[in-house]
Write a protein that holds these residues in place. Sequence first.
Motif, PDB file in Angstrom:
ATOM      1  N   UNK A  57      16.723 -14.802   9.097  1.00  0.00           N
ATOM      2  CA  UNK A  57      15.346 -15.282   8.992  1.00  0.00           C
ATOM      3  C   UNK A  57      14.484 -14.450   8.045  1.00  0.00           C
ATOM      4  N   UNK A  58      15.087 -13.473   7.369  1.00  0.00           N
ATOM      5  CA  UNK A  58      14.391 -12.644   6.386  1.00  0.00           C
ATOM      6  C   UNK A  58      13.131 -12.016   6.971  1.00  0.00           C
ATOM      7  N   UNK A  59      13.255 -11.471   8.180  1.00  0.00           N
ATOM      8  CA  UNK A  59      12.124 -10.815   8.835  1.00  0.00           C
ATOM      9  C   UNK A  59      12.630  -9.867   9.905  1.00  0.00           C
ATOM     10  N   UNK A  72      23.030 -11.034  11.210  1.00  0.00           N
ATOM     11  CA  UNK A  72      22.010 -10.668  12.181  1.00  0.00           C
ATOM     12  C   UNK A  72      20.875 -11.684  12.112  1.00  0.00           C
ATOM     13  N   UNK A  73      20.034 -11.675  13.143  1.00  0.00           N
ATOM     14  CA  UNK A  73      18.872 -12.574  13.087  1.00  0.00           C
ATOM     15  C   UNK A  73      17.892 -12.115  12.016  1.00  0.00           C
ATOM     16  N   UNK A 109      10.239 -24.182  -4.949  1.00  0.00           N
ATOM     17  CA  UNK A 109      11.421 -23.411  -4.584  1.00  0.00           C
ATOM     18  C   UNK A 109      11.323 -22.881  -3.162  1.00  0.00           C
ATOM     19  N   UNK A 110      12.403 -23.004  -2.418  1.00  0.00           N
ATOM     20  CA  UNK A 110      12.416 -22.636  -1.010  1.00  0.00           C
ATOM     21  C   UNK A 110      13.092 -21.295  -0.783  1.00  0.00           C
ATOM     22  N   UNK A 111      12.651 -20.582   0.243  1.00  0.00           N
ATOM     23  CA  UNK A 111      13.369 -19.402   0.722  1.00  0.00           C
ATOM     24  C   UNK A 111      14.559 -19.855   1.547  1.00  0.00           C
ATOM     25  N   UNK A 112      15.609 -19.042   1.555  1.00  0.00           N
ATOM     26  CA  UNK A 112      16.847 -19.386   2.288  1.00  0.00           C
ATOM     27  C   UNK A 112      16.728 -18.892   3.729  1.00  0.00           C
ATOM     28  N   UNK A 113      15.720 -19.405   4.430  1.00  0.00           N
ATOM     29  CA  UNK A 113      15.483 -18.995   5.814  1.00  0.00           C
ATOM     30  C   UNK A 113      16.318 -19.860   6.744  1.00  0.00           C
ATOM     31  N   UNK A 168       8.363 -12.576  16.516  1.00  0.00           N
ATOM     32  CA  UNK A 168       7.341 -13.609  16.582  1.00  0.00           C
ATOM     33  C   UNK A 168       7.454 -14.606  15.447  1.00  0.00           C
ATOM     34  N   UNK A 169       7.804 -14.128  14.260  1.00  0.00           N
ATOM     35  CA  UNK A 169       7.978 -15.028  13.129  1.00  0.00           C
ATOM     36  C   UNK A 169       9.176 -15.945  13.358  1.00  0.00           C
TER      37      UNK A 169
END
Length: 315
Positions: free
Chosen positions: A172-174, A167-168, A69-73, A178-179
Amino acid sequence: MVNSEPSWRPAVVDPRSADRPADPEGLRQYLSGTDVSDLLAREKAVVFRGFGVTPETYDSVADELLPNRLAYVHGNSPRTKVGRNLYTSTEYPPEFDISMHNEMSYAHKWPTRILFLCEQAPATGGATPVVDGRQWLEAIDPEVRAAFAPGVRYTQNLHDGMGFGKSWQQTFETEDRGEVDAFLDGTEAEWRWQPDGSLWISQLRQATLKHPVTGTEVWFNQADQWHPAGLGEDAAALADVIPEDELPQNATFADGSPIPGEYITHVQEIGMRLAVDVDWRNGDLLLVDNIAAGHGRRAYTGRRRILVAMSDEPA
């Protein structure tokens, strides 16, 4: 242009056809003895109906269908994370249809499988339409196909917490720049951080794709969902007052030239016309080969809660 009606429908598996009990364990037993890759290669999409799957029993079944299963990044659709890489399917207003698309086809890497769960069916409407990507491609006007052949350029302006669109941080869930840099570094994208803290991204991607198993060529891009002409009156109005290079998201031809609005409308109309609606019942699952078939959403009334997870397992 090929002028046809849908000639394909998703397969339906129920307790009778599976010869298994009408509960989540019965479905899990059926799946444990099924070659899911082969099933999807044949059917493109499969509805599992009558097994009464719930969010609490979802994982045991989903693990048979989505081993990774993947994260929705870097996803552009508004969603809420509700479990182990499990999300609400979309949070667009219910009065709007969502056009046909292959999930994250704008990205460097996309999921090969999408799994939907109906926790709460709506009062009216709310079907998930699915479309055969080969038939969609063949029905698009040759002039439009030729214009898209070099690819699609997607651009994003992701704000730093206040502004239009996502938003960014949400995307990107962060909260760590840097990530984000590390993620984008492997995607063949161009990007830069702006003085106001926002993030600009540009990506050149394919317009069509050959299925890795069957070799069938399919329409595989989301130009219509990034272009103002495909996003309704509010997006069109926003494009009238904001410079094109500052829009939250936009799509152009590969060389950066504008895509005519009538091309976008044509692609959307063809996809929706050829789509087959999957009407939801509580406990249904819908597994989609994300390359072979596109999906969307019909407008609805009442409460609707569809959950979704994704995988990059071989299609």
